[in-house]
Design a protein around this motif. Structure first.
Motif, PDB file in Angstrom:
ATOM      1  N   THR A 112       0.843  -1.196   0.000  1.00 18.03           N
ATOM      2  CA  THR A 112       0.000   0.000   0.000  1.00 18.03           C
ATOM      3  C   THR A 112       0.877   1.244   0.000  1.00 18.03           C
ATOM      4  O   THR A 112       0.681   2.168  -0.803  1.00 18.03           O
ATOM      5  CB  THR A 112      -0.914   0.014   1.238  1.00 18.03           C
ATOM      6  N   LEU A 116       1.391   4.048  -3.108  1.00 23.62           N
ATOM      7  CA  LEU A 116       1.084   5.456  -2.800  1.00 23.62           C
ATOM      8  C   LEU A 116       2.320   6.332  -2.991  1.00 23.62           C
ATOM      9  O   LEU A 116       2.236   7.440  -3.547  1.00 23.62           O
ATOM     10  CB  LEU A 116       0.566   5.579  -1.372  1.00 23.62           C
ATOM     11  N   LEU A 121       2.208  10.302  -3.282  1.00 22.56           N
ATOM     12  CA  LEU A 121       1.309  10.682  -2.194  1.00 22.56           C
ATOM     13  C   LEU A 121       1.956  10.680  -0.817  1.00 22.56           C
ATOM     14  O   LEU A 121       1.300  10.997   0.175  1.00 22.56           O
ATOM     15  CB  LEU A 121       0.077   9.765  -2.199  1.00 22.56           C
ATOM     16  N   PRO A 123       2.995   8.653   1.853  1.00 25.90           N
ATOM     17  CA  PRO A 123       2.235   8.118   2.984  1.00 25.90           C
ATOM     18  C   PRO A 123       3.026   8.156   4.290  1.00 25.90           C
ATOM     19  O   PRO A 123       4.255   8.169   4.300  1.00 25.90           O
ATOM     20  CB  PRO A 123       1.960   6.673   2.568  1.00 25.90           C
ATOM     21  N   ALA A 530      -4.312   0.769  -2.099  1.00 29.73           N
ATOM     22  CA  ALA A 530      -3.626   2.005  -2.482  1.00 29.73           C
ATOM     23  C   ALA A 530      -4.344   2.687  -3.639  1.00 29.73           C
ATOM     24  O   ALA A 530      -4.497   3.927  -3.657  1.00 29.73           O
ATOM     25  CB  ALA A 530      -2.177   1.697  -2.863  1.00 29.73           C
ATOM     26  N   ALA A 534      -5.979   6.352  -3.657  1.00 31.67           N
ATOM     27  CA  ALA A 534      -5.504   7.325  -4.645  1.00 31.67           C
ATOM     28  C   ALA A 534      -6.620   7.874  -5.531  1.00 31.67           C
ATOM     29  O   ALA A 534      -6.432   8.919  -6.173  1.00 31.67           O
ATOM     30  CB  ALA A 534      -4.421   6.686  -5.516  1.00 31.67           C
TER      31      ALA A 534
END
Length: 542
Positions: A112, A116, A121, A123, A530, A534
């Motif tokens: 995950t 990401l 992103l 995480p 994920a 997203a």
């Protein structure tokens, strides 16, 4: 490029036999075969006439279109599928959300976080345990000295429970998007042997998994991901707008910290019992699900090799033999082998004080003396632990506590020889098969640790399995208890959007949430989660 499947050749075939078999299958001249690549190799040991190797290959031909048109009705010849992973979108949207939070750094949490991070992103990954090297030292503390660290053990810490396993990388799940290929490719980048991309039943082993997990952590961090170790989530802050609208607002952390969050992935693993209890108290939908209970059974690996491979036992292309067994019993129960570890050992897998749990582990070489597997009985909520979503957890705890006492109350495991188990008498001395479990085995009667229906089913199955694998029911084969963590005893129910059915922003994931079983399926579920997270961050690709 074309893919050919089900090419069968003898175990000791010459190198030239494979291209010859390709030409024969396609009915082409050797000069028309420009190149080929093995994409899968398996073996078939069922026929007494000899063990066969079964190949799938991708081929490049001079006249591919003509061959494909001619082979239209041949199901073993088709266009090579596109197995490249594609992200769901590319353009980041400024949506005002907090950084996604992933709870748990096992296979599901890692993938995950990786997806990401690869999408930009960044995480935040929370794990109650320690980095994998420190966690390994704590785990050895239990195995060597009988000292359990409740927050750092086989179940908790970087890499999850799969780190201390055989490292199997195969699954029964349907995979139309070829997400398993993405998982295996990332593992190879992280240091796994390249043959996991082609072997039908690939495995990695514990030592290699440790270094791979470290490599993947560094990759995630380089892409902006942030790990926070020894950070246990003690509560979830849920905003209740109405009876039907609930959403995640933040997380309370051990020690008094608070983390604002509106997208939280629960990749906590199948042993996060305190987390399950907290979620239930907060009203998150949870249901009991089936799992299995039993023991670990050990035989010399040479016995299994001989039973499965006969005169070919020890052949370098075959390695250590594995097995899969199942029997439906007269009392309505199913007994089966679980998580078989060729050339491995039985390990202490407790995560709570005063309880004993067993699991199996192998190194990549699979060259230790014994084979071991779970020898387990399926159970279900309706019959065996009705009335409460967490009743399965309490059943696990009760059996593990009984095993702790039966083993001597010092983290030794209760053990019994198969012959004595079938006779219904306690074992008093070891026989030809010595147990591998550390910190040690205390001989006793395993019927003190398991329900009567499970004992009866296991006694029925042993001689039947002995007819399928010679010496499986040998009187000196060793059984060590108890095996209770076969899968999660609960499911955190989720919808098609992968979020909790009644709590927006909460994404139940992987084995602990009841949606996977093993490293590969957990990692695949992590990719799907994920992508679901997203969806709110990217412009989805057409």
């Amino acid at each position: 490029m074309l893919r050919i499947t089900e090419l069968k050749l003898p175990l000791d075939h010459a190198p030239a036999a494979l291209p010859a078999a390709i030409c024969q299958r396609l009915n082409i001249a050797p000069e028309d075969l420009m190149a080929f690549e093995i994409v899968r190799r398996a073996h078939d040991a069922r026929k007494k006439s000899g063990i066969l190797l079964i190949y799938s290959v991708d081929v490049t031909l001079k006249n591919e279109a003509d061959v494909l048109a001619r082979m239209t009705h041949e199901p073993s010849v088709r266009i090579t599928p596109d197995t490249e992973y594609r992200f769901i979108g590319t353009t980041l949207a400024n949506n005002g959300k907090h950084r996604p939070v992933v709870i748990g750094a096992g296979p599901c949490g890692i993938f995950t976080a990786l997806i990401l991070a690869q999408m930009g992103l960044k995480p935040i990954i929370l794990d109650r345990g320690k980095v994998v090297r420190e966690r390994t030292k704590d785990t050895w503390g239990l195995w060597r000295r009988g000292e359990l660290e409740p927050e750092s053990n086989v179940q908790f810490g970087e890499g999850g429970a799969g780190t201390f396993s055989d490292g199997k990388l195969y699954s029964q799940i349907k995979d139309p998007r070829h997400l398993s290929r993405k998982v295996l490719t990332e593992f190879v980048k992280a240091g796994a042997p390249p043959e996991i991309l082609t072997e039908a039943h690939p495995h990695i082993g514990t030592f290699r998994l440790v270094t791979m997990v470290e490599h993947m952590r560094r990759t995630i961090e380089a892409l902006g991901g942030e790990y926070r170790w020894q950070t246990r989530v003690t509560d979830i802050d849920v905003h209740v707008a109405s009876d039907r609208i609930r959403s995640v607002r933040g997380l309370h952390l051990h020690g008094g910290g608070y983390l604002e969050a509106d997208q939280v992935v629960l990749a906590v693993g199948h042993s996060a019992r305190d987390t399950f209890e907290m979620l239930h108290e907060r009203g998150v939908f949870i249901e009991a699900k089936p799992f299995s209970i039993g023991v670990r059974i050990e035989h010399p690996q040479s016995w299994i090799d001989q039973a499965r491979f006969g005169s070919c036992a020890g052949h370098p292309d075959l390695g250590a033999a594995a097995y899969t067994l199942s029997h439906h019993c007269a009392n309505g129960r199913t007994v089966y082998s679980f998580c078989m570890c060729p050339g491995g050992r039985v390990v202490a897998a407790a995560s709570e004080p005063g309880r004993v749990v067993t699991n199996g582990m192998s190194q990549y070489s699979r060259k230790e003396f014994n084979a071991n597997a779970g020898f387990v009985v399926g159970i279900d909520p309706e019959r065996d632990y009705p009335g409460h979503p967490l009743a399965g957890v309490e059943l696990q705890r009760r059996l593990e506590s009984l095993a702790f006492v039966a083993g001597g109350s010092d983290y030794k495991a209760p053990g019994q020889k198969v012959g004595d188990f079938l006779k219904g008498q306690a074992s008093t001395e070891f026989g030809e098969v010595l147990p591998s479990y550390k910190p040690g085995v205390h001989l006793t009667d395993l019927s003190a640790c398991l329900p009567d229906f499970a004992i009866a089913a296991m006694r029925e199955a042993l001689p039947i399995f002995g007819r399928q694998i010679k010496r499986y029911d040998h009187p000196d084969a060793m059984m060590t208890g108890v095996e209770t963590r076969t899968s999660s005893p609960i499911r955190i129910t989720r919808g098609k959007d992968m979020q909790s059915l009644n709590t927006q922003g909460l994404y139940p994931a992987g084995e602990g949430a009841g949606y996977a079983g093993g490293i590969l399926s957990a990692a695949i579920d992590g990719i799907k989660i994920a992508e679901a997270v997203a969806q709110e961050w990217v412009e989805v690709a057409p």
